[in-house]
Scaffold this motif. Structure first.
Motif, mmCIF file in Angstrom:
data_model
loop_
_atom_site.group_PDB
_atom_site.id
_atom_site.type_symbol
_atom_site.label_atom_id
_atom_site.label_comp_id
_atom_site.label_asym_id
_atom_site.label_seq_id
_atom_site.Cartn_x
_atom_site.Cartn_y
_atom_site.Cartn_z
ATOM 1 N N TYR A 1 -76.569 -1.544 -103.174
ATOM 2 C CA TYR A 1 -77.409 -1.618 -101.978
ATOM 3 C C TYR A 1 -78.777 -2.193 -102.325
ATOM 4 O O TYR A 1 -79.352 -2.961 -101.528
ATOM 5 N N ALA A 2 -79.301 -1.829 -103.490
ATOM 6 C CA ALA A 2 -80.573 -2.399 -103.922
ATOM 7 C C ALA A 2 -80.438 -3.899 -104.167
ATOM 8 O O ALA A 2 -81.322 -4.681 -103.783
ATOM 9 N N LEU A 3 -79.344 -4.316 -104.787
ATOM 10 C CA LEU A 3 -79.127 -5.749 -105.026
ATOM 11 C C LEU A 3 -78.943 -6.504 -103.716
ATOM 12 O O LEU A 3 -79.395 -7.649 -103.582
ATOM 13 N N PHE A 4 -78.284 -5.886 -102.758
ATOM 14 C CA PHE A 4 -78.135 -6.520 -101.451
ATOM 15 C C PHE A 4 -79.501 -6.702 -100.788
ATOM 16 O O PHE A 4 -79.789 -7.752 -100.190
ATOM 17 N N GLY A 5 -80.370 -5.691 -100.885
ATOM 18 C CA GLY A 5 -81.715 -5.832 -100.351
ATOM 19 C C GLY A 5 -82.503 -6.922 -101.035
ATOM 20 O O GLY A 5 -83.231 -7.690 -100.389
ATOM 21 N N LEU A 6 -82.351 -7.031 -102.362
ATOM 22 C CA LEU A 6 -83.031 -8.086 -103.107
ATOM 23 C C LEU A 6 -82.537 -9.457 -102.679
ATOM 24 O O LEU A 6 -83.332 -10.374 -102.434
ATOM 25 N N ALA A 7 -81.231 -9.620 -102.588
ATOM 26 C CA ALA A 7 -80.659 -10.932 -102.261
ATOM 27 C C ALA A 7 -81.048 -11.385 -100.861
ATOM 28 O O ALA A 7 -81.461 -12.532 -100.655
ATOM 29 N N THR A 8 -80.924 -10.498 -99.879
ATOM 30 C CA THR A 8 -81.295 -10.892 -98.520
ATOM 31 C C THR A 8 -82.792 -11.153 -98.419
ATOM 32 O O THR A 8 -83.220 -12.051 -97.677
ATOM 33 N N GLY A 9 -83.591 -10.389 -99.156
ATOM 34 C CA GLY A 9 -85.026 -10.644 -99.165
ATOM 35 C C GLY A 9 -85.359 -12.011 -99.738
ATOM 36 O O GLY A 9 -86.221 -12.724 -99.209
ATOM 37 N N VAL A 10 -84.684 -12.381 -100.808
ATOM 38 C CA VAL A 10 -84.918 -13.698 -101.404
ATOM 39 C C VAL A 10 -84.522 -14.805 -100.434
ATOM 40 O O VAL A 10 -85.246 -15.810 -100.272
ATOM 41 N N LEU A 11 -83.393 -14.668 -99.746
ATOM 42 C CA LEU A 11 -82.947 -15.696 -98.810
ATOM 43 C C LEU A 11 -83.944 -15.867 -97.663
ATOM 44 O O LEU A 11 -84.247 -16.993 -97.247
ATOM 45 N N VAL A 12 -84.462 -14.745 -97.136
ATOM 46 C CA VAL A 12 -85.438 -14.837 -96.046
ATOM 47 C C VAL A 12 -86.747 -15.437 -96.546
ATOM 48 O O VAL A 12 -87.369 -16.277 -95.878
ATOM 49 N N LEU A 13 -87.177 -15.023 -97.738
ATOM 50 C CA LEU A 13 -88.441 -15.536 -98.272
ATOM 51 C C LEU A 13 -88.341 -17.021 -98.626
ATOM 52 O O LEU A 13 -89.322 -17.755 -98.502
ATOM 53 N N CYS A 14 -87.179 -17.454 -99.075
ATOM 54 C CA CYS A 14 -87.011 -18.892 -99.326
ATOM 55 C C CYS A 14 -87.170 -19.686 -98.041
ATOM 56 O O CYS A 14 -87.761 -20.777 -98.023
ATOM 57 N N THR A 15 -86.645 -19.123 -96.943
ATOM 58 C CA THR A 15 -86.833 -19.769 -95.651
ATOM 59 C C THR A 15 -88.308 -19.802 -95.270
ATOM 60 O O THR A 15 -88.820 -20.818 -94.763
ATOM 61 N N ALA A 16 -89.032 -18.708 -95.531
ATOM 62 C CA ALA A 16 -90.461 -18.660 -95.220
ATOM 63 C C ALA A 16 -91.237 -19.649 -96.077
ATOM 64 O O ALA A 16 -92.170 -20.311 -95.596
ATOM 65 N N VAL A 17 -90.873 -19.767 -97.342
ATOM 66 C CA VAL A 17 -91.573 -20.692 -98.228
ATOM 67 C C VAL A 17 -91.363 -22.134 -97.772
ATOM 68 O O VAL A 17 -92.292 -22.950 -97.783
#
Length: 486
Positions: free
Chosen positions: A302-318
């Motif tokens: 669950y922690a890894l899932f949170g990390l992965a989805t966070g990275v995908l959203v932040l890449c979109t923001a960047v």
């Protein structure tokens, strides 16, 4: 007398013949007692799945075997039950009251949670004057790296922490959930605050302090969300949100951020402390239920899932930040994705409710699979429609937003497919598969951003589309089985 059946007085046969069923005298229209009994017990016998159920009912009515032989001409209750079972056509009457649906959820409550996920992003609007400065060598606004690092650490840690607390709540041990949050939330805030200066580089102390406050907020908000205190969290964030909305339309003094941001942070932290205070006051071991809790390894996916989805959203923001004119770490696409978590949560409940109806209305495994896939398709389409509306709305009102092209919009919608199907699989416990897919996609997207591999407009749709296809396949394989919905 020759050929007679006469016996001497006092003599009797070894066995008595079966008493014949009572027959009506000639000329009388008396109904068969067995027909009368079958009509009286028709509703019960029609729903019985075995004759023994009928036999148990006959015995509970006080019918003895002697009475059954005398009235109905069969040897015992089991024979009578078999006769009644064969006479009656099978049917299962529908219940008078509608069946209970535990998956009904209010849309307003889910939308409120989505709003709560997005409101903290307005803090970056108030904090923009405090973090002003030239862009760094990569073209990002100042303080972006410490803020992103702190956010990723917080999302990863708090996703695993929330899983552990929710498991305790599911076991009925609210005190253990409070203790978990009391120890875990400060630890996650400290870890995020320590990561920020490690990646700050040339960013000033203001950026490090902002990132530390961000980490503290994430931990405190996790406590309130897990314990169901959404309304209290909303009230604590309203002054900061009002100031940020005002700053979007007209300039506000720089001191507004210095006042409103710490005030909201302190309010949220105090509310979280009040929520876990019973775990502080309770004597150790007193009133503690001896329940085996979740293993630490169970929370890791669950922690890894949170990390992965966070990275995908932040890449979109960047990507939005690099393409836009506004010097801010907050991008409208990220805001839209965060707001869409409210409709996403409600549609997850709708899917569970729809599959429950499918279990009742279908009679074969193939029919249930088709019904489940139709329900999943409708829910996913509704989520993508909500996400599309949010993307268009935030892009229309956000200053300096880059133009949304068809390729860019396709990448955002495919990312929405990844997020919603990932949440769906996670809700059914299939977190390992979705965590592996999302982590792979996040790694590929990060490498593409760092190395500038391929066209930036086409990289996201390809990565998101591949991940969406893989997770849609998992949904079809895993959730098309009725056993997955028990």
């Amino acid at each position: 007398m020759s050929g007679s059946l006469w016996m001497p007085p006092g003599s009797r046969p070894d066995t008595l013949p079966m008493i014949p069923r009572q027959r009506a005298a000639p000329g009388w229209a008396r109904p068969d007692p067995l027909d009368e009994l079958a009509a009286r017990l028709d509703d019960f016998t029609a729903a019985a799945v075995h004759p023994d159920e009928i036999a148990a009912l006959l015995e509970s009515d006080g019918l003895s075997d002697d009475q059954i032989r005398e009235r109905y001409g069969v040897k015992n209750s089991f024979a009578l039950a078999e006769e009644l079972y064969e006479r009656t056509e099978r049917r299962c009457p529908e219940p008078e009251d509608p069946p209970h649906d535990p998956w009904r959820a209010g849309l307003i409550g889910c939308l409120l949670r989505g709003l709560l996920f997005a409101l903290p992003g307005l803090g970056y609007v108030l904090g923009a004057p405090l973090l002003a400065g030239p862009r760094d060598a990569s073209g990002l606004p100042p303080a972006t790296l410490p803020l992103l690092a702190g956010a990723l650490v917080g999302w990863t840690w708090n996703q695993g922490l929330a899983h552990r607390a929710y498991v305790w709540l599911g076991l009925g041990d609210r005190a253990a959930a409070r203790r978990t949050l009391l120890l875990g939330a400060p630890a996650g805030a400290l870890l995020g605050a320590l990561i920020a200066p490690a990646v700050a580089g040339t960013s000033g102390t203001t950026a490090v302090a902002f990132a530390a406050g961000q980490s503290c907020y994430l931990g405190a908000a996790t406590v309130l969300l897990v314990m169901g205190r959404e309304r209290a969290l909303l009230v604590a964030l309203l002054p900061m949100a009002a100031g940020a909305v005002l700053a979007l339309s007209e300039p506000v003094p720089d001191t507004a951020g210095l006042v409103l941001l710490p005030a909201s942070l302190v309010a949220v932290a105090l509310l979280a402390l009040h929520e876990v205070a019973p775990a502080i006051r309770a004597p150790k071991g007193l009133g503690v239920r001896r329940t085996t809790g979740p293993r630490l390894s169970a929370s890791l996916p669950y922690a890894l899932f949170g990390l992965a989805t966070g990275v995908l959203v932040l890449c979109t923001a960047v990507e939005d930040t690099l393409a836009g004119e506004r010097h801010s770490a907050l991008a409208p696409a990220a805001v839209a994705l965060t707001l869409s978590m409210g409709p996403a949560e409600w549609l997850l409940y709708r899917f569970r409710s729809g599959t429950l109806t499918g279990l009742r209305s279908t009679s074969t495994a193939r029919a249930f699979r088709r019904a489940t896939m139709r329900t999943a398709g409708r829910c996913l389409a509704a989520y993508l429609a909500a996400l599309l509306g949010l993307v268009l709305a935030t892009s229309a009102v956000w200053p300096g937003t880059p133009q949304i092209t068809g390729v860019r919009l396709a990448g955002l919608l495919l990312l929405g497919v990844v997020l919603w199907t990932g949440l769906l699989l996670q809700s059914f416990g299939a977190v390992l598969g979705t965590a592996a897919i999302c982590c792979t996609a996040a790694l590929a997207q990060t490498l593409a951003l760092l190395t500038h591999t391929g066209s930036p407009h086409w990289t996201a749709p390809i990565v998101h589309g591949t991940a969406a296809l893989a997770q849609a396949t998992l949904v079809c394989v895993l959730l098309g089985r009725a056993t997955a919905h028990r």
